[in-house]
Design an enzyme around this catalytic site. Sequence first.
Site, PDB file in Angstrom:
ATOM      1  N   CYS A 221       0.760  -1.234   0.222  1.00 53.51           N
ATOM      2  CA  CYS A 221       0.101  -0.027  -0.050  1.00 53.51           C
ATOM      3  C   CYS A 221       0.791   1.305  -0.102  1.00 53.51           C
ATOM      4  O   CYS A 221       0.527   2.271  -0.633  1.00 53.51           O
ATOM      5  CB  CYS A 221      -1.105   0.137   1.120  1.00 53.51           C
ATOM      6  SG  CYS A 221      -0.006   0.078   2.840  1.00 53.51           S
TER       7      CYS A 221
ATOM      8  N   HIS B 271      -2.367   0.972   7.061  1.00 55.25           N
ATOM      9  CA  HIS B 271      -2.704   1.011   5.572  1.00 55.25           C
ATOM     10  C   HIS B 271      -3.155   2.362   5.117  1.00 55.25           C
ATOM     11  O   HIS B 271      -3.374   3.427   5.877  1.00 55.25           O
ATOM     12  CB  HIS B 271      -4.079   0.158   5.301  1.00 55.25           C
ATOM     13  CG  HIS B 271      -4.574   0.338   3.984  1.00 55.25           C
ATOM     14  ND1 HIS B 271      -3.757  -0.522   2.916  1.00 55.25           N
ATOM     15  CD2 HIS B 271      -5.620   0.769   3.233  1.00 55.25           C
ATOM     16  CE1 HIS B 271      -4.305  -0.392   1.798  1.00 55.25           C
ATOM     17  NE2 HIS B 271      -5.414   0.382   1.905  1.00 55.25           N
TER      18      HIS B 271
ATOM     19  N   ASP C  34      -7.453   4.023  -3.820  1.00 49.77           N
ATOM     20  CA  ASP C  34      -6.636   2.955  -2.987  1.00 49.77           C
ATOM     21  C   ASP C  34      -6.416   1.948  -4.155  1.00 49.77           C
ATOM     22  O   ASP C  34      -7.267   1.304  -4.508  1.00 49.77           O
ATOM     23  CB  ASP C  34      -7.369   2.540  -1.721  1.00 49.77           C
ATOM     24  CG  ASP C  34      -6.526   1.468  -0.950  1.00 49.77           C
ATOM     25  OD1 ASP C  34      -5.528   1.261  -1.249  1.00 49.77           O
ATOM     26  OD2 ASP C  34      -7.076   1.000  -0.119  1.00 49.77           O
TER      27      ASP C  34
END
Length: 289
Positions: free
Chosen positions: A88, A127, A142
């Site tokens: 991420c 995250h 994302d």
Amino acid sequence: MAQDSLNNTESAALDLEAYFERIGCGALGQASQNGTLAPTLDTLKAIHRGHTSTIAFENLSSFFHRPVSLALVDLQQKLIYDQRGGYCFEQNLLLRSVLVALGFQVTNLAARVRWNLPEGTVTPRSHMLLKVDIDEASYLADVGFGGLTMTEPLALVPDRSQSTSHEPYRLTLDGQTYCLKAQLNQVWKPLYCFDLQAQQRCDYEVSNWYVSTHPQSLFVNALIAARPGDGCRSALLNNQLTTRHLDGRSEQRLLTTATELYDVLSDEFGLRVPETLDLKQALERFVAS
């Protein structure tokens, strides 16, 4: 005003043309070179789709005890020129740099992962995700949540099912905390929870150091790769490859040789695997564990 404190002098080194070629959006790259690519929702959607379908989620570096840098020059080298993937922080920091260079208003956020955890479990903000403001509306971007990475941006609007090229997603809101859920087999599963507090680079550096080096981190102890495909999602956990189709079918394959593992990483996930990584040794670790 949107937070943009991560936009530093590194952005001048961003190779937009190479990025767009990497994600299969060469026309967008040409438009950006000519200064005609506007920061619109259609542009965001095209970039999001291209990025997630091309640049795989993977943790080869941390699994093989290699450093994971969040510097833009290193992200660009790894994810674009070296044709690798990342998790991420790597994926969304690269995406963020691209969006800011195109004139998007971006806020950096952090989430607590809830996927496959008992209700009430408290996790750290491990995250990274992005809020993108376009024409007085906000969207969630994302490109780095592994096997359930959303393939399109979502409107930051709670209690509304939003379709994508893969699963439907929905945001719920409890006080100031959003929860992102995906619909799997007609059941809404929580992925992560977050608020709109802006994050700084140092916040990500601390979390990145933990997930990439801590002896108990999943990314240190298991080999992971994931990428959405046409009507399916592919996921690798150690030497088990799973292909989950959107109609509910699932196929699994156990990889028993280093050659099989290399071919899957290369062909299924589009990764250029460095020759310095000992995949045979990795298979031995899987068997031993």
